[in-house]
Design a protein around this motif. Structure first.
Motif, PDB file in Angstrom:
ATOM      1  N   SER A   2       0.852  -1.197   0.000  1.00 24.81           N
ATOM      2  CA  SER A   2       0.000   0.000   0.000  1.00 24.81           C
ATOM      3  C   SER A   2       0.890   1.250   0.000  1.00 24.81           C
ATOM      4  O   SER A   2       2.020   1.215   0.452  1.00 24.81           O
ATOM      5  N   SER A   3       0.344   2.339  -0.512  1.00 24.53           N
ATOM      6  CA  SER A   3       1.173   3.549  -0.570  1.00 24.53           C
ATOM      7  C   SER A   3       1.150   4.264   0.780  1.00 24.53           C
ATOM      8  O   SER A   3       0.107   4.434   1.402  1.00 24.53           O
ATOM      9  N   LYS A   5       1.386   7.295   3.333  1.00 26.85           N
ATOM     10  CA  LYS A   5       1.023   8.707   3.311  1.00 26.85           C
ATOM     11  C   LYS A   5       1.376   9.328   4.662  1.00 26.85           C
ATOM     12  O   LYS A   5       1.062   8.768   5.714  1.00 26.85           O
ATOM     13  N   GLY A 282      -0.944   3.537   5.705  1.00 25.54           N
ATOM     14  CA  GLY A 282      -0.523   2.682   4.598  1.00 25.54           C
ATOM     15  C   GLY A 282       0.748   1.903   4.851  1.00 25.54           C
ATOM     16  O   GLY A 282       1.365   1.394   3.917  1.00 25.54           O
TER      17      GLY A 282
END
Length: 295
Positions: A2-3, A5, A282
């Motif tokens: 997942s990215s 952030k 994330g």
């Protein structure tokens, strides 16, 4: 993957933000501003901040099972009654002059561990120590010869105590006796690299890996204490990163405190978010709920 952030969620700046603790019951983050001499609670739902001023420099705050909180401030432990806005001294430690409490955390058995630091922070001065406040309000001194007592946590099986003396530039481990709170077999698990800054606050995730805040390093490191390897680096928009804890839904967000103390106008202009508190989402890992002091 997942990215990841990073966002600044608490914009009210702390001169030295520290000791973040997630409070699940009302989805809030508890923390201190050491030199600002206050304990604060930020609601993630309303975004409101409530604070209580302390008499002395306040190193850390932890939840108390009986309600309210416990702080380590100056050279004493004290109870905080949030409703009455009152602070009551519990126990004083016999410290050398020019030392004060710094970071602390509650162990899985409900003891409140907190260490002290030498205020002048000279590398050759080792006048500080690590203590714990027992549930019966007595104080145990574990070891001395400390420069700047900082991040601490326990392994998931409660058999290892992880510890940072910042000016030793490493993360250490001890065998831990959960029955007695005793420490033995001190060893190094991670040595900081040149650009990583000074190790500060620390927490553990559900995979048993450590997250270490890097003061003057602008980052948080994920470390495998078994292998001594760095697994991940999360960069932050502020250099003076002080501590971290997991919180939010399922403890899947990482909350990170920072400081702006000692920064000049030019540095502050380059880092407008210095002193803010950040949330990292994330990451794909979760933390564990904090323990509460049982006394």
């Amino acid at each position: 993957m997942s990215s990841i952030k990073v966002e600044c969620v608490i914009k009210e700046k702390n001169e030295v933000g520290e000791s973040p603790v997630w409070e699940e019951k009302d989805s809030s983050l508890l923390y201190v501003d050491i030199t600002g001499q206050k304990v604060s609670r930020w609601s993630s739902l309303t975004k409101q901040i409530e604070s209580i001023g302390t008499e002395k420099l306040v190193g850390c705050v932890v939840p108390r099972q009986a309600g309210g909180y416990v702080i380590a401030e100056g050279t004493r432990f004290a109870f905080v009654d949030w409703e009455k806005r009152s602070i009551t001294a519990v126990a004083e430690v016999n410290e050398k002059p020019n030392t004060r409490f710094n970071d602390g955390k509650v162990d899985p058995a409900g003891r409140f561990f907190a260490g002290t630091m030498c205020m002048d922070m000279k590398p050759d001065v080792v006048d500080a120590a690590l203590y714990n406040l027992q549930p019966d309000h007595s104080v145990v001194r574990h070891f001395d010869q400390v420069h700047l007592s900082n991040g601490l946590d326990w392994s998931l099986d409660h058999r290892v105590f992880y510890y940072i003396d910042s000016l030793a530039f490493m993360v250490e481990a001890f065998d831990y006796d959960i029955q007695t709170g005793g420490l033995s077999n001190r060893r190094t698990v991670y040595k900081m690299e040149k650009d990583e800054g000074i190790p500060d606050g620390m927490c553990i995730d559900t995979e048993g890996k450590l997250w270490v805040a890097c003061f003057n390093g602008g980052r948080v490191l994920r470390i495998d204490p078994q292998t001594g390897k760095r697994l991940q680096t999360v960069k932050l928009p502020a250099e003076r990163i002080t501590s971290c804890c997991f919180g939010g839904k399922d403890y899947s967000d990482l909350y990170i405190t920072s400081a702006y103390i000692g920064m000049d106008a030019e540095a502050l202009a380059k880092q407008p978010e210095a002193g803010c508190t950040f949330k990292v989402t994330g990451l794909g890992v979760k933390g564990i709920p904090p323990y509460s002091y049982t006394g």
